[in-house]
Design an enzyme around this catalytic site. Structure first.
Site, PDB file in Angstrom:
ATOM      1  CB  SER A  11      -0.935   0.019   1.219  1.00 41.59           C
ATOM      2  OG  SER A  11      -0.198  -0.078   2.426  1.00 41.59           O
ATOM      3  CG  ASP A 194      -2.003   4.719   9.082  1.00 43.94           C
ATOM      4  OD1 ASP A 194      -0.754   4.717   8.947  1.00 43.94           O
ATOM      5  OD2 ASP A 194      -2.757   4.069   8.341  1.00 43.94           O
ATOM      6  CG  HIS A 197      -0.512   3.490   5.297  1.00 47.78           C
ATOM      7  ND1 HIS A 197      -1.360   2.880   6.191  1.00 47.78           N
ATOM      8  CD2 HIS A 197      -0.300   2.606   4.290  1.00 47.78           C
ATOM      9  CE1 HIS A 197      -1.662   1.672   5.741  1.00 47.78           C
ATOM     10  NE2 HIS A 197      -1.026   1.477   4.596  1.00 47.78           N
TER      11      HIS A 197
END
Length: 247
Positions: A11, A194, A197
């Site tokens: 991600s 977070d 990320h």
């Protein structure tokens, strides 16, 4: 054909073309000299990546898209995996966990695949980032009945060390992002949105580290030629003359 730089990972790579992302910044840096191709898969670990690697990057050129199978067309590839492998096996993201020894071997297998596909391409490893455990508790992925972070800084550091070991073993350069970020006071909230990320500042660090590492390997915009004439090179009295001189 314009050469390509491939970004491959989870991600953190998938989101790299978001506003302020490190991939978007890299594409801007190499504009008109190389295309930056995104291959990011949110949530993936190295075990899952190995299952689909030949589908994403087939060794048979006739099935490959974007001419990525051409050995001379891909000048560099970033390999940025491990944040999901480092999920703890007894917590809420246990389904993503990959034992560290397997992670080590999986990275070697992925690198071997890239070397078979692109023998002269620069392969750039990036360690998983550090983990801000407070951030993970504030922004958990799904249900977290234990009330404990599904990732820890200790685990992230162990997988980053394994990534560095793979780089030495495979003789490929590695960006030690885990250590780099921790060297700045307040890195937890400065670089991580977070706990995992990247913030805009975190993206900036990755971008700068990637550009510097690629430059050391001879891949930089300054060393590449543009594929069509620049406006500054055109004769204002006869602009079309520049196109007549193209090979």
């Amino acid at each position: 054909m314009r050469p390509k730089i491939v970004l491959f990972g989870d991600s953190i790579t998938e989101a790299s073309f978001d506003v302020g992302g490190w991939g978007a910044a890299l594409a801007n840096c190499f504009c008109r000299t190389a295309d930056v191709v995104l291959r990011g898969y949110s949530g993936y670990n190295t075990r899952w990546v190995l299952k689909v690697l030949d589908r994403v990057f087939p060794l048979k050129s006739q099935t490959q898209s974007l001419s990525l199978a051409s050995p001379s067309n891909v000048v560099a590839v970033t390999l940025f995996l491990g944040a999901n492998d480092a999920s703890l096996p007894d917590r809420s993201s246990a389904f993503q966990h990959v034992p560290i020894a397997e992670y080590h071997q999986n990275l070697l297998a992925i690198i071997a695949h890239f070397k078979a596909l692109w023998p002269c391409t620069v392969i750039l490893l990036i360690t998983p980032p550090p983990i801000d455990e407070d951030g993970r508790l504030r922004y958990p992925y799904g249900e977290n009945p234990s009330g404990l972070p599904e990732r820890t800084l200790e685990s992230a550091k162990a997988y980053a060390t394994a990534c560095l070991e793979v780089g030495r073993e495979a003789c490929v350069p590695v960006i030690d992002l885990c250590s780099k970020m921790q060297s700045t006071p307040g890195w937890e909230k400065l670089y991580l949105s977070d706990g995992l990320h990247l913030t805009a500042e975190g993206n900036r660090v990755v971008f700068e580290e990637v550009v510097e590492a690629l430059q050391k390997e001879g891949v930089s915009p300054e060393k590449r030629t543009v594929d069509l004439p620049l406006l500054s090179e055109m004769d204002p009295n006869d602009p079309l003359k520049s196109f007549q001189l193209l090979p």
